[in-house]
Design a protein around this motif. Structure first.
Motif, PDB file in Angstrom:
ATOM      1  N   LEU A 150      81.458 -66.979 -17.139  1.00 30.95           N
ATOM      2  CA  LEU A 150      81.126 -65.986 -18.170  1.00 30.95           C
ATOM      3  C   LEU A 150      79.681 -65.529 -18.011  1.00 30.95           C
ATOM      4  CD1 LEU A 150      81.999 -64.688 -21.062  1.00 30.95           C
ATOM      5  CD2 LEU A 150      80.693 -66.617 -22.002  1.00 30.95           C
ATOM      6  N   ARG A 151      78.770 -66.497 -17.825  1.00 30.44           N
ATOM      7  CA  ARG A 151      77.350 -66.162 -17.698  1.00 30.44           C
ATOM      8  C   ARG A 151      77.044 -65.552 -16.337  1.00 30.44           C
ATOM      9  NH1 ARG A 151      77.072 -65.714 -22.820  1.00 30.44           N
ATOM     10  NH2 ARG A 151      76.974 -67.660 -24.029  1.00 30.44           N
ATOM     11  N   ALA A 152      77.650 -66.067 -15.277  1.00 29.14           N
ATOM     12  CA  ALA A 152      77.372 -65.545 -13.942  1.00 29.14           C
ATOM     13  C   ALA A 152      77.863 -64.105 -13.790  1.00 29.14           C
ATOM     14  CB  ALA A 152      78.022 -66.433 -12.885  1.00 29.14           C
ATOM     15  N   ALA A 153      79.008 -63.790 -14.402  1.00 30.75           N
ATOM     16  CA  ALA A 153      79.557 -62.440 -14.309  1.00 30.75           C
ATOM     17  C   ALA A 153      78.849 -61.465 -15.243  1.00 30.75           C
ATOM     18  CB  ALA A 153      81.054 -62.461 -14.619  1.00 30.75           C
ATOM     19  N   GLY A 154      78.094 -61.988 -16.210  1.00 36.67           N
ATOM     20  CA  GLY A 154      77.389 -61.136 -17.141  1.00 36.67           C
ATOM     21  C   GLY A 154      78.302 -60.364 -18.069  1.00 36.67           C
ATOM     22  N   LEU A 157      83.363 -61.172 -22.556  1.00 38.73           N
ATOM     23  CA  LEU A 157      84.661 -61.845 -22.697  1.00 38.73           C
ATOM     24  C   LEU A 157      85.229 -62.122 -21.314  1.00 38.73           C
ATOM     25  CD1 LEU A 157      87.545 -60.986 -25.114  1.00 38.73           C
ATOM     26  CD2 LEU A 157      88.008 -61.060 -22.665  1.00 38.73           C
ATOM     27  N   LEU A 158      85.622 -63.360 -21.095  1.00 34.45           N
ATOM     28  CA  LEU A 158      86.220 -63.790 -19.829  1.00 34.45           C
ATOM     29  C   LEU A 158      87.599 -64.364 -20.117  1.00 34.45           C
ATOM     30  CD1 LEU A 158      85.258 -64.311 -16.709  1.00 34.45           C
ATOM     31  CD2 LEU A 158      85.285 -66.699 -17.444  1.00 34.45           C
ATOM     32  N   SER A 159      88.590 -63.895 -19.376  1.00 34.42           N
ATOM     33  CA  SER A 159      89.962 -64.370 -19.569  1.00 34.42           C
ATOM     34  C   SER A 159      90.452 -65.044 -18.293  1.00 34.42           C
ATOM     35  CB  SER A 159      90.880 -63.192 -19.927  1.00 34.42           C
ATOM     36  OG  SER A 159      92.220 -63.619 -20.070  1.00 34.42           O
ATOM     37  N   PRO A 160      90.326 -66.381 -18.200  1.00 32.94           N
ATOM     38  CA  PRO A 160      90.863 -67.098 -17.023  1.00 32.94           C
ATOM     39  C   PRO A 160      92.365 -67.313 -17.210  1.00 32.94           C
ATOM     40  CG  PRO A 160      89.082 -68.315 -18.160  1.00 32.94           C
ATOM     41  CD  PRO A 160      89.612 -67.289 -19.092  1.00 32.94           C
ATOM     42  N   TYR A 161      93.160 -66.604 -16.416  1.00 35.24           N
ATOM     43  CA  TYR A 161      94.598 -66.672 -16.618  1.00 35.24           C
ATOM     44  C   TYR A 161      95.150 -67.962 -16.025  1.00 35.24           C
ATOM     45  CZ  TYR A 161      98.882 -64.517 -18.104  1.00 35.24           C
ATOM     46  OH  TYR A 161     100.035 -64.231 -18.797  1.00 35.24           O
ATOM     47  N   PRO A 162      95.807 -68.812 -16.836  1.00 34.19           N
ATOM     48  CA  PRO A 162      96.300 -70.105 -16.340  1.00 34.19           C
ATOM     49  C   PRO A 162      97.434 -69.947 -15.327  1.00 34.19           C
ATOM     50  CG  PRO A 162      96.260 -70.024 -18.759  1.00 34.19           C
ATOM     51  CD  PRO A 162      96.085 -68.636 -18.269  1.00 34.19           C
ATOM     52  N   ARG A 243      81.284 -56.093 -21.880  1.00 33.22           N
ATOM     53  CA  ARG A 243      82.100 -56.039 -20.673  1.00 33.22           C
ATOM     54  C   ARG A 243      83.077 -57.205 -20.672  1.00 33.22           C
ATOM     55  NH1 ARG A 243      78.668 -56.964 -16.108  1.00 33.22           N
ATOM     56  NH2 ARG A 243      80.484 -56.392 -14.848  1.00 33.22           N
ATOM     57  N   ILE A 244      84.188 -57.020 -19.949  1.00 30.66           N
ATOM     58  CA  ILE A 244      85.219 -58.051 -19.909  1.00 30.66           C
ATOM     59  C   ILE A 244      85.599 -58.330 -18.458  1.00 30.66           C
ATOM     60  CG2 ILE A 244      86.118 -57.305 -22.146  1.00 30.66           C
ATOM     61  CD1 ILE A 244      88.508 -56.098 -20.638  1.00 30.66           C
ATOM     62  N   SER A 245      86.208 -59.491 -18.229  1.00 31.67           N
ATOM     63  CA  SER A 245      86.676 -59.838 -16.890  1.00 31.67           C
ATOM     64  C   SER A 245      87.929 -60.691 -16.997  1.00 31.67           C
ATOM     65  CB  SER A 245      85.585 -60.596 -16.115  1.00 31.67           C
ATOM     66  OG  SER A 245      86.012 -60.883 -14.801  1.00 31.67           O
ATOM     67  N   LEU A 246      88.942 -60.319 -16.217  1.00 31.96           N
ATOM     68  CA  LEU A 246      90.179 -61.089 -16.108  1.00 31.96           C
ATOM     69  C   LEU A 246      90.129 -61.821 -14.779  1.00 31.96           C
ATOM     70  CD1 LEU A 246      93.047 -61.644 -17.280  1.00 31.96           C
ATOM     71  CD2 LEU A 246      93.829 -59.632 -16.039  1.00 31.96           C
TER      72      LEU A 246
END
Length: 375
Positions: A150-154, A157-162, A243-246
């Motif tokens: 989350l912090r490295a991507a800046g 919201l981070l969604s790590p899909y299981p 910003r968000i990241s999947l």
């Protein structure tokens, strides 16, 4: 013949996009080399999860690399002894707080209200919030890796899909479509960079947010009446300037979403109408999916029966290209590809049926989940 060639090219382009997403743009969080020093609150909403919460909670208690970890559990009106199971597992561990949830007020659905209660009652010092569902089992370094990413991507919201555990035939037909759809049709890198709320995706099973950004977006209060509260929360974050990241969370978590076919059927039925929104849009999308992925094997058989061998070969190529997209997705997200990818045309048909069922039951106001209406 020309139409078949165009169809095969279209499937090839989409499968190529799947491959690019999976090999170039899909983030894969790594275990950080040092401890995560910021305070982190893991938030676990529960409603009638006595038979499933054990592995989830034990995995949370076994997390490494997050000295400031606190776990807040909310019992959302369970009637099966969920709270007692939590107390038995947690014992006197000071990291765990068990809350008794209030019924959702008018205008709220159950899941968003449970998450909002958790977020607002978590330790105010926690700068990162991690939402986890009871059917998720985290690897020992999952929280540390997710917060570090989350912090490295800046991102906000981070969604790590299981990795989705597919134990039955129904699971294997339907569940892989989740990852396949976003890897095939969603431009991951563009989604991260774009400010457009419409270009958003997230999975609520395992969700990591920066607390300040979450509150700036209105948190779950901004999605109080939304069936797909995870995707709508991602859109709210974007609207608030975040910003968000999947990302691929298959090495961090596993998830068995549904125990049997009735649960899977009803789980998808309650939300597919919200995925597409307008019935006309749903019809257009499903028609396209059926044309691209279900029609080729049928056309191949028809062409062979008519003696049109070249046309049959093109149709077979289109079918195999579609199956290749499932192979790429499975290899990228820890899923099973053989022989499951070969049933991709059937999977698309089942998705279409579930979508029709979703609109039908919503029109009749018969959609519910865990004993609560959802529309």
């Amino acid at each position: 013949m020309t139409a078949l060639a165009v169809l095969a090219v279209a499937v090839a382009v989409l499968t190529g996009h799947t491959l690019v997403n999976a090999t170039r743009w899909l983030r894969r969080p790594a275990v950080p080399r040092a401890d995560v020093t910021e305070p982190v609150a893991v938030l676990l909403p529960l409603r009638d999860e006595a038979t499933r919460v054990g592995p989830c909670l034990r995995a949370l208690l076994g997390q490494r690399g997050v000295p400031g970890l606190r776990i807040v559990v909310l019992d959302d009106g369970s009637t099966d002894g969920t709270a007692e199971v939590v107390r038995e597992i947690a014992g006197d561990d000071p990291r765990v707080t068990l809350l008794t949830g209030a019924p959702p007020p008018p205008g709220w659905l159950g899941k968003p209200y449970a998450c909002w209660q958790l977020a607002t009652r978590a330790d105010p010092a926690a700068t990162a919030l991690v939402f986890v569902d009871a059917d998720v089992v985290l690897a020992p370094d999952a929280v540390a890796a997710a917060v570090a990413e989350l912090r490295a991507a800046g991102v906000t919201l981070l969604s790590p899909y299981p990795r989705i555990v597919a134990a039955t035939v129904a699971d294997r037909l339907v569940q892989p479509l989740l990852q396949w759809l976003w890897l095939t049709f969603l431009p991951l890198r563009a989604m991260e960079r774009s400010r457009r709320p419409s270009l958003a995706a997230a999975g609520g099973q395992f969700l990591v947010v920066d607390r300040a950004g979450y509150l700036r977006a209105g948190g779950h209060a901004s999605v109080a009446d939304r069936v797909l509260e995870d995707i709508e929360l991602a859109r709210a974050v974007k609207r608030a300037g975040g910003r968000i990241s999947l990302v691929d969370g298959s090495r961090l978590a596993t998830c068995r979403m549904y125990a049997d076919w009735p649960q899977l059927r009803d789980g998808y039925t309650k939300s597919l109408w919200a995925t597409f929104g307008n019935p006309a849009a749903a019809a257009a999308v499903l028609t396209l999916l059926l044309l691209l992925y279900t029609a080729p094997p049928l056309l191949a058989v028809a062409a062979l029966a008519a003696g049109a061998v070249p046309a049959a070969l093109v149709a077979v190529v289109a079918y195999l290209l579609g199956a290749a997209g499932r192979v790429v997705t499975a290899r990228a997200t820890g899923g099973r590809w053989w022989p499951d990818a070969l049933t991709h045309p059937v999977s698309v048909v089942v998705l279409g049926w579930l979508t029709l069922r979703s609109y039908h039951l919503r029109k009749r106001r018969r959609l519910s989940w865990r004993g609560r209406p959802v529309s």
